[in-house]
Design a protein around this motif. Structure first.
Motif, PDB file in Angstrom:
ATOM      1  N   HIS A 156      -6.241   9.369   1.113  1.00 23.68           N
ATOM      2  CA  HIS A 156      -5.993   8.416   2.201  1.00 23.68           C
ATOM      3  C   HIS A 156      -6.814   8.741   3.444  1.00 23.68           C
ATOM      4  O   HIS A 156      -6.297   8.812   4.565  1.00 23.68           O
ATOM      5  CB  HIS A 156      -4.499   8.359   2.547  1.00 23.68           C
ATOM      6  CG  HIS A 156      -4.070   7.042   3.117  1.00 23.68           C
ATOM      7  ND1 HIS A 156      -4.130   6.760   4.461  1.00 23.68           N
ATOM      8  CD2 HIS A 156      -3.608   5.902   2.544  1.00 23.68           C
ATOM      9  CE1 HIS A 156      -3.707   5.528   4.678  1.00 23.68           C
ATOM     10  NE2 HIS A 156      -3.386   4.980   3.526  1.00 23.68           N
ATOM     11  N   ASP A 195       0.805  -1.221   0.000  1.00 25.70           N
ATOM     12  CA  ASP A 195       0.000   0.000   0.000  1.00 25.70           C
ATOM     13  C   ASP A 195       0.841   1.275   0.000  1.00 25.70           C
ATOM     14  O   ASP A 195       2.021   1.278   0.364  1.00 25.70           O
ATOM     15  CB  ASP A 195      -0.918   0.018   1.234  1.00 25.70           C
ATOM     16  CG  ASP A 195      -2.110  -0.910   1.067  1.00 25.70           C
ATOM     17  OD1 ASP A 195      -2.116  -1.735   0.131  1.00 25.70           O
ATOM     18  OD2 ASP A 195      -3.043  -0.804   1.885  1.00 25.70           O
ATOM     19  N   ASP A 196       0.165   2.326  -0.397  1.00 30.70           N
ATOM     20  CA  ASP A 196       0.580   3.733  -0.255  1.00 30.70           C
ATOM     21  C   ASP A 196       1.568   4.228  -1.316  1.00 30.70           C
ATOM     22  O   ASP A 196       1.281   5.167  -2.029  1.00 30.70           O
ATOM     23  CB  ASP A 196       1.161   4.025   1.133  1.00 30.70           C
ATOM     24  CG  ASP A 196       0.121   3.854   2.234  1.00 30.70           C
ATOM     25  OD1 ASP A 196      -1.060   3.581   1.921  1.00 30.70           O
ATOM     26  OD2 ASP A 196       0.494   3.975   3.409  1.00 30.70           O
ATOM     27  N   HIS A 243       3.343  -2.575   3.118  1.00 31.70           N
ATOM     28  CA  HIS A 243       3.479  -1.225   2.561  1.00 31.70           C
ATOM     29  C   HIS A 243       4.796  -1.104   1.807  1.00 31.70           C
ATOM     30  O   HIS A 243       5.729  -1.879   2.036  1.00 31.70           O
ATOM     31  CB  HIS A 243       3.425  -0.178   3.679  1.00 31.70           C
ATOM     32  CG  HIS A 243       2.077  -0.080   4.331  1.00 31.70           C
ATOM     33  ND1 HIS A 243       1.675  -0.961   5.312  1.00 31.70           N
ATOM     34  CD2 HIS A 243       1.037   0.766   4.120  1.00 31.70           C
ATOM     35  CE1 HIS A 243       0.434  -0.656   5.675  1.00 31.70           C
ATOM     36  NE2 HIS A 243       0.025   0.387   4.982  1.00 31.70           N
ATOM     37  N   HIS A 261      -5.965   3.531  -4.217  1.00 34.62           N
ATOM     38  CA  HIS A 261      -6.010   3.648  -2.748  1.00 34.62           C
ATOM     39  C   HIS A 261      -6.416   5.083  -2.387  1.00 34.62           C
ATOM     40  O   HIS A 261      -6.077   5.574  -1.324  1.00 34.62           O
ATOM     41  CB  HIS A 261      -4.627   3.293  -2.217  1.00 34.62           C
ATOM     42  CG  HIS A 261      -4.526   2.973  -0.743  1.00 34.62           C
ATOM     43  ND1 HIS A 261      -5.443   2.232  -0.047  1.00 34.62           N
ATOM     44  CD2 HIS A 261      -3.549   3.293   0.162  1.00 34.62           C
ATOM     45  CE1 HIS A 261      -5.042   2.111   1.229  1.00 34.62           C
ATOM     46  NE2 HIS A 261      -3.906   2.752   1.372  1.00 34.62           N
TER      47      HIS A 261
HETATM   48 ZN   LIG Z   1      -2.711   3.088   3.099  1.00 33.89          ZN
END
Ligand SMILES: [Zn+2]
Length: 286
Positions: free
Chosen positions: A79, A15-16, A206, A75
């Motif tokens: 956020h 993620d991210d 992540h 995503h």
């Molecule tokens: Zn995230």
């Protein structure tokens, strides 16, 4: 194979993403993760959030995932935590649209949405409105079956790296791998109990420094514990990922969510920093 073992399949998701304008190591971290995935021949999925990757340079790092054959999902732009009263459905959906507008030019982008913080709404109205919108706009939900706290161990990694404490970093590697194996085992057992089967799992990680440092070792440890790596694409074909959270607040791991709906007693939130303090102590870390 003994009758007590069952096939345990796992896919990786990240993620991210990182912003090179805020993190000078962003490109290196990104490349180290991609290199290890490539060496292990694992195809995963990355879920970038625009606020995490910044402008052009961060987008180029995400593009590299698509070029290497990994899926790029969505995503959101901001956020946001959908469980917060201050986050409205309207603004939340707009942030999904904004991310799509930027990300849909990247190679191997697909409309698979991962909720930030795995939070899917603190009211039925918000939960259902976002579900409905995602459905009408042909999004699949990029749910997680194995939730974990790599972000917590990453903070420790950054501390010990700053202190150049190699002994602590080595113990942290063991603590981190122990944590991931423990969470994988926990959610698999919860699945067997709840679904009466072991699904194709999706692990939440992540794009961060601890994974850049330890990913290959982590993969080896999982294989030694009888886990088989499958692609994110294969994993998301498991019917498990078609299910929606029926709870309020909604979200967490999809397995956790189904178990909760069935009335099982579970901690909330499913994963959090305080739960990790014992594991740190066990590995002589603080
Ligand atoms: Zn995230």
């Amino acid at each position: 194979m003994s009758s007590f073992t069952h096939a345990k399949d796992i896919a990786l998701s990240f993620d991210d993403g990182l912003n090179p304008q805020q993190n000078p190591k962003a490109a290196l971290i990104n490349q180290q993760i991609l290199t290890q995935l490539n060496e292990q021949q694992i195809k995963s999925i990355v879920f970038p959030s625009l606020i995490k990757i910044g402008d052009y340079q961060g987008k180029q790092l995400i593009a590299n995932w698509g070029k290497d054959g990994h899926i790029i999902g969505n995503h959101s732009a901001l956020h946001q935590n959908l469980n917060k009263d201050t986050v409205s459905t309207k603004h939340y959906i707009q942030a999904i649209i904004d991310a799509d507008t930027i990300l849909n030019t990247l190679p191997n982008y697909q409309r698979i949405y991962r909720y930030p913080f795995l939070k899917q709404g603190n009211t039925t109205e918000k939960r259902d409105a976002v579900y409905l919108w995602l459905n009408q706009n042909h999004y699949k939900i990029g749910a997680v079956s194995i939730d974990a706290s790599d972000w917590f161990y990453n903070r420790k990694y950054l501390d010990y790296a700053k202190q150049a404490d190699t002994a602590k970093l080595e113990r942290l590697k063991q603590a981190y791998i122990t944590h991931l194996l423990d969470r994988a085992s926990y959610y698999d057992q919860l699945a067997v109990h709840t679904l009466q089967r072991s699904p194709k799992h999706v692990l939440l990680l992540h794009v961060n420094q601890i994974n850049a440092a330890f990913l290959a070792d982590m993969i080896t440890a999982f294989e030694q514990a009888d886990w088989t790596f499958v692609s994110a694409k294969q994993a998301f074909q498991d019917p498990l990922y078609m299910q929606h959270s029926q709870n309020i607040p909604a979200g967490e791991s999809i397995i956790w969510s189904i178990a909760k709906t069935q009335g099982q007693a579970l901690r909330y939130p499913a994963e959090d920093a305080p739960y990790e303090l014992d594991n740190l102590k066990l590995h002589q870390l603080d």
